[in-house]
Write a protein that holds these residues in place. Structure first.
Motif, short mmCIF file in Angstrom:
data_model
loop_
_atom_site.label_atom_id
_atom_site.label_comp_id
_atom_site.label_asym_id
_atom_site.label_seq_id
_atom_site.Cartn_x
_atom_site.Cartn_y
_atom_site.Cartn_z
N GLU A 152 -6.96 3.66 -1.93
CA GLU A 152 -5.57 3.23 -1.88
C GLU A 152 -5.52 1.71 -2.06
O GLU A 152 -5.65 0.95 -1.09
CB GLU A 152 -4.90 3.64 -0.56
CG GLU A 152 -3.45 3.23 -0.46
CD GLU A 152 -2.67 3.55 -1.74
OE1 GLU A 152 -2.41 2.63 -2.54
OE2 GLU A 152 -2.32 4.73 -1.93
N ARG A 165 8.49 6.29 -5.40
CA ARG A 165 7.14 5.78 -5.63
C ARG A 165 7.06 4.80 -6.80
O ARG A 165 6.03 4.16 -7.01
CB ARG A 165 6.16 6.95 -5.82
CG ARG A 165 5.88 7.67 -4.51
CD ARG A 165 5.07 8.92 -4.70
NE ARG A 165 3.70 8.64 -5.08
CZ ARG A 165 2.82 9.57 -5.47
NH1 ARG A 165 3.22 10.85 -5.54
NH2 ARG A 165 1.60 9.25 -5.80
N PRO A 172 4.26 2.58 -4.99
CA PRO A 172 3.39 3.53 -5.71
C PRO A 172 2.20 4.01 -4.88
O PRO A 172 1.04 3.86 -5.26
CB PRO A 172 2.95 2.71 -6.92
CG PRO A 172 2.99 1.30 -6.47
CD PRO A 172 4.13 1.21 -5.49
N LEU A 173 2.51 4.61 -3.77
CA LEU A 173 1.49 5.13 -2.86
C LEU A 173 0.78 6.30 -3.52
O LEU A 173 1.42 7.24 -4.00
CB LEU A 173 2.16 5.58 -1.56
CG LEU A 173 1.27 6.01 -0.40
CD1 LEU A 173 0.52 4.81 0.19
CD2 LEU A 173 2.12 6.69 0.68
N GLN A 174 -0.54 6.28 -3.56
CA GLN A 174 -1.27 7.39 -4.18
C GLN A 174 -2.06 8.20 -3.17
O GLN A 174 -2.64 9.24 -3.52
CB GLN A 174 -2.21 6.85 -5.27
CG GLN A 174 -3.28 5.89 -4.78
CD GLN A 174 -4.07 5.29 -5.95
OE1 GLN A 174 -3.50 4.92 -6.98
NE2 GLN A 174 -5.38 5.22 -5.79
N GLN A 175 -2.05 7.79 -1.93
CA GLN A 175 -2.88 8.41 -0.91
C GLN A 175 -2.17 8.33 0.44
O GLN A 175 -1.64 7.28 0.81
CB GLN A 175 -4.23 7.67 -0.83
CG GLN A 175 -5.04 7.89 0.41
CD GLN A 175 -5.62 9.28 0.47
OE1 GLN A 175 -6.28 9.72 -0.47
NE2 GLN A 175 -5.38 9.99 1.57
N PRO A 219 2.77 10.34 0.42
CA PRO A 219 3.40 10.63 -0.88
C PRO A 219 3.86 12.08 -0.94
O PRO A 219 3.19 12.98 -0.44
CB PRO A 219 2.25 10.37 -1.88
CG PRO A 219 1.01 10.61 -1.09
CD PRO A 219 1.31 10.27 0.33
#
Length: 546
Positions: free
Chosen positions: A148, A259, A263-266, A282
């Protein structure tokens, strides 16, 4: 079926029979009790003054988790029990419960250090019986950033990586209610217990007011359970004169942002500046962040996020994700839920135990409060054990819900779930739907999706300025999930108010018109339901006078 169309018939039957068990409260606790009881052979009635899951059970963090932070409070038994329950909930409802990899970064001055994180996650895996492929992994600072990139780098020592489960709390509750009805329970939303009925000082049922249709009717039962969450003490005030225990309500708030902005990916579980632990998760095109934990003394039916709550959560984002610029205007929606906790003198909200407790009054009224979403099935088993203990030995069978798929969840095992999704995705084209629609519907409705496909095929070319798939979902919600209002559909059947509020605002009027045709709304009802939905939209957006 749990049908809005045949709801008057359900009400009629409730008034004509004596049940083994009446449950007041249609949240996840009451729903779980209904399912456990009916599958042991008891006759069961359940009522709720709101919609099913209308209270706390649609306003949680939407995680099936064991509560890692409770290890710090040495609540080992609760962590072990709810940790094990995570897998059971997942196996029985894969369409509403998904594995969620969780990152727990640790810092030089944080709550968790390298060794406490490693030891805590190791104990968590052991207590919860976590399967090998989902056990914790320890990460270096570099690996944590790779997982992240948005996390704060200053003072970062590394991270722990483990698995929880994400769910839609309201849909999970609805699927439990539907399964209970399938097994023979009678369940009614918008029916409030007005007063208890007594025989020689013992509770033998209630007089219920039909909030939806009007009028009152009696419900007779040998035993009555109060599973009303934040309203447990209110219900006990008449049916239980013992006040050795009482509730302390606390409020938890979540905010939702797109997002594209965050832009959280985790999913990340992290320290807030005040020492609270916060989730950032997310979910499709959105990310949601929570939760707060403050004492609450107002109406539990209409909690909302204050500007102070929102500022607090925005501050936690700024602290943990310093490169992310998220301001008040980026908050698309919010929700606030009330936790019905057992009062403990002198403790702050976050320190109060989440354990559940059961009380039985001299009147025979059984009340349950406290507990966590994850532990609903085990709480239900304990309550029904109390009920069946009052009958002759072996009169009713043991609990069977551990291996009982919920409505929509009978895939024949986890190894067949992905094959099911692939097959239904392709099959959607036969009903005039795009593959992407088929995939979404199959993942959402599980093995009930065939009915939604059928309705979509039948409703093609209809009017109301609604996409065919939306009309199909409304039709299913009305006929199989007792959705009576647009708010029922958009909040508790779909969750769109929180995670797709632009869709709600765009289509609220045609959705109300279409439901009005199915449920025969008059003009006053249409206006009332639209006003109610507008109020929910305002609360979700924080547009409420503080």
């Amino acid at each position: 079926m749990l049908s809005a169309i045949t709801r008057p018939k359900t009400r009629q039957f409730m008034g004509e029979y004596e049940f083994d068990l009446l449950i007041i409260g249609g949240g996840i606790t009451g729903a779980g009790i209904a399912l456990d009881a009916v599958t042991r052979g008891l006759s069961v009635a359940l009522i709720d003054m709101q919609d099913f899951a209308g209270g706390t059970s649609s306003r949680s963090t939407k995680l099936i988790h064991g509560g890692l932070r409770y290890l710090k409070q040495l609540e080992v038994k609760m962590v072990a029990e709810t940790g094990r329950e995570r897998e059971i909930v997942y196996q029985n409802a894969m369409h509403v419960t998904k594995p969620e990899r969780m990152l727990l970064p640790f810092y030089q001055s944080g709550t968790f250090g390298k060794y406490t994180t490693s030891a805590g996650l190791l104990v968590y895996d052991w207590l919860a019986g976590v399967k090998k492929e989902e056990r914790r992994a320890m990460l270096t600072a570099e690996e944590t950033i790779e997982m992240e990139p948005l996390v704060k780098r200053q003072g970062l020592l590394g991270g722990g990586h483990y698995v929880e489960y994400r769910t839609d709390d309201a849909r999970l509750t609805i699927e439990i209610v539907k399964k209970a009805v399938q097994k023979g329970a009678l369940c009614l939303n918008y029916a409030r217990a007005e007063k208890f009925l007594y025989d020689n000082g013992k509770v033998i049922g209630v007089v219920a007011q039909d909030i939806h249709q009007g009028g009152t009717f009696p419900i007779h039962a040998k035993h009555t359970v109060n599973a009303t969450g934040p309203w447990v003490d209110d219900v006990r005030n008449e049916g239980d004169i013992s006040h050795s225990k009482k509730l302390r309500l606390t409020k938890g708030v979540h905010i939702v942002v797109d997002r594209s902005v965050f832009p959280l990916q985790q999913a990340v579980y992290f320290d807030a500046p005040d020492g609270r632990m916060i989730f950032a998760i997310p979910r499709d095109a959105k990310a949601y962040i929570g939760t707060t934990d403050t004492f609450y003394d107002s109406d539990p039916q209409t909690p909302f996020a204050t500007e102070e709550d929102i500022r607090y959560l925005l501050g936690t984002i700024k602290n943990m994700f310093p490169k992310v610029v998220v301001n008040r205007q980026h908050v698309e929606s919010t929700w606030a839920g009330i936790r019905p906790l057992i009062y403990e003198e002198g403790k702050d909200p976050s320190e109060i135990s989440r354990k559940d407790e059961i009380w039985e009054a001299e009147s025979g009224l059984i009340s349950i409060a406290g507990g966590k979403l994850t532990g609903y099935r085990k709480m239900a088993e304990t309550v029904v054990d109390v009920v069946v203990s009052k009958y002759p030995r072996h009169h009713y069978g043991p609990c069977v819900t551990e291996h009982l798929p919920l409505s929509g969840g009978d895939f024949g095992g986890i190894e067949k779930y992905q094959a099911f999704l692939a097959s239904k995705t392709r099959e959607a084209a036969l009903f005039g739907l795009a593959e992407e629609e088929g995939k979404r519907l199959s993942a959402f409705y599980g093995t009930n999706v065939d009915m939604v496909f059928t309705y979509a095929h039948a409703l093609q070319g209809d009017d109301f300025d609604l996409p065919t798939v939306v009309k199909a979902e409304i039709f299913y919600a009305v006929h199989h999930e007792m959705a009576l209002t647009p708010s029922d559909f958009l909040i508790r059947r779909k969750g769109d108010l929180y995670f797709n509020i632009a869709f709600v605002e765009c289509l609220k009027e045609p959705i109300t018109a279409f439901m009005g045709r199915l449920l025969d709304y008059d003009d006053d009802e249409k206006r009332r339901h639209l006003h109610e939905l507008d109020m929910h939209i305002a609360r979700a957006k924080g547009d409420v006078r503080q």
